[in-house]
Design an enzyme around this catalytic site. Structure first.
Site, PDB file in Angstrom:
ATOM      1  N   ASP A   8       0.919  -1.115  -0.102  1.00 39.38           N
ATOM      2  CA  ASP A   8      -0.036   0.005  -0.203  1.00 39.38           C
ATOM      3  C   ASP A   8       0.752   1.148   0.100  1.00 39.38           C
ATOM      4  OD1 ASP A   8       0.931   0.171   2.435  1.00 39.38           O
ATOM      5  OD2 ASP A   8      -1.086   0.331   3.316  1.00 39.38           O
ATOM      6  N   CYS A  65       3.081  -3.200   4.086  1.00 39.13           N
ATOM      7  CA  CYS A  65       2.393  -1.771   4.358  1.00 39.13           C
ATOM      8  C   CYS A  65       3.233  -1.339   5.612  1.00 39.13           C
ATOM      9  CB  CYS A  65       1.082  -2.397   4.916  1.00 39.13           C
ATOM     10  SG  CYS A  65       0.756  -3.469   6.132  1.00 39.13           S
ATOM     11  N   THR A  67       2.794  -1.422   8.729  1.00 38.37           N
ATOM     12  CA  THR A  67       3.228  -2.273   9.691  1.00 38.37           C
ATOM     13  C   THR A  67       3.487  -3.822   9.489  1.00 38.37           C
ATOM     14  OG1 THR A  67       0.965  -2.826  10.353  1.00 38.37           O
ATOM     15  CG2 THR A  67       2.312  -0.864  11.693  1.00 38.37           C
ATOM     16  N   HIS A  98       9.427 -24.322   9.042  1.00 36.89           N
ATOM     17  CA  HIS A  98       8.451 -25.016   9.880  1.00 36.89           C
ATOM     18  C   HIS A  98       7.217 -24.703   9.348  1.00 36.89           C
ATOM     19  CE1 HIS A  98      11.071 -24.841  13.754  1.00 36.89           C
ATOM     20  NE2 HIS A  98      11.939 -25.382  12.578  1.00 36.89           N
ATOM     21  N   HIS A 133       6.575 -31.151  10.775  1.00 38.40           N
ATOM     22  CA  HIS A 133       5.693 -29.975  10.628  1.00 38.40           C
ATOM     23  C   HIS A 133       4.623 -30.153   9.810  1.00 38.40           C
ATOM     24  CE1 HIS A 133       9.066 -28.092  12.758  1.00 38.40           C
ATOM     25  NE2 HIS A 133       9.831 -28.486  12.051  1.00 38.40           N
TER      26      HIS A 133
HETATM   27  C1  RB5 Z   1      -1.777   2.859   6.424  1.00 36.15           C
HETATM   28  O1  RB5 Z   1      -1.509   4.185   7.057  1.00 36.15           O
HETATM   29  C2  RB5 Z   1      -1.333   1.771   7.352  1.00 36.15           C
HETATM   30  O2  RB5 Z   1      -2.416   1.611   8.205  1.00 36.15           O
HETATM   31  C3  RB5 Z   1      -0.930   0.722   6.622  1.00 36.15           C
HETATM   32  O3  RB5 Z   1       0.046   0.745   5.968  1.00 36.15           O
HETATM   33  C4  RB5 Z   1      -0.699  -0.769   7.620  1.00 36.15           C
HETATM   34  O4  RB5 Z   1       0.234  -0.391   8.503  1.00 36.15           O
HETATM   35  C5  RB5 Z   1      -1.924  -1.384   8.184  1.00 36.15           C
HETATM   36  O5  RB5 Z   1      -1.639  -2.577   8.766  1.00 36.15           O
END
Ligand code: RB5
Length: 149
Positions: A8, A65, A67, A98, A133
């Site tokens: 994203d 993304c 996080t 695994h 596994h």
């Molecule tokens: C976008 O602002 C952020 O929410 C997205 O990139 C991600 O971290 C969501 O899990």
């Protein structure tokens, strides 16, 4: 190996690092966007990649993304996907050996590009060990097939 890649807006710079890495490693890939820095919705990029990996069109996927969490939650909704959210090299190797993970998720706002490259490399070159596994991974597939506890 064919890799489907997407991010994203929160992962666009790290996606470019990983795209360059795939070129360096001479691994075939397709980039599924996003194309701009405007705010987009991560499920719109996680699902197309996850479905293509689940169908066998691609062997593996890499999703990025901010996080890595939104991408991993979304990808894991697709039957047959074992997406691992990874921010260290040990786990990158272990989740291949695994869990036979078929998608790697990372967060651009969590780790730097150098570590992300090491994680992606370890994940791409590590093989599933099978053996003990197999039973555990198999139970995940059985559950997807509507087994209940
Ligand atoms: C976008 O602002 C952020 O929410 C997205 O990139 C991600 O971290 C969501 O899990």
């Amino acid at each position: 190996m064919k890799v489907a890649l997407a991010s994203d807006h929160g992962g666009i710079r790290l996606r470019e690092e990983i795209r360059v890495l795939l070129e360096e490693l001479q691994i075939e890939y397709e980039d599924f966007g996003c194309d701009c820095e405007d705010s987009v919705d991560y499920p719109d990029f996680a699902f197309p990649v996850a479905e293509r990996v689940a169908s066998g069109e691609f062997d593996r996927g890499i999703l990025i993304c901010g996080t890595g969490i939104g991408m991993s939650i979304s990808a894991n909704k697709v039957k047959g996907i074992r997406c691992a959210l990874v921010h260290d090299v040990f786990s990158a190797k272990a989740t291949r050996q695994h869990n036979n993970s078929n998608i790697l998720a990372m967060g651009e706002r969590v780790i730097g590009p150098g570590l992300a490259r090491e994680i992606a490399t370890a994940w791409l070159i590590s093989d599933y060990e099978g053996g003990r596994h197999e039973r555990r991974v198999g139970k995940i597939g059985e559950y997807e097939g509507n087994r209940t506890y």
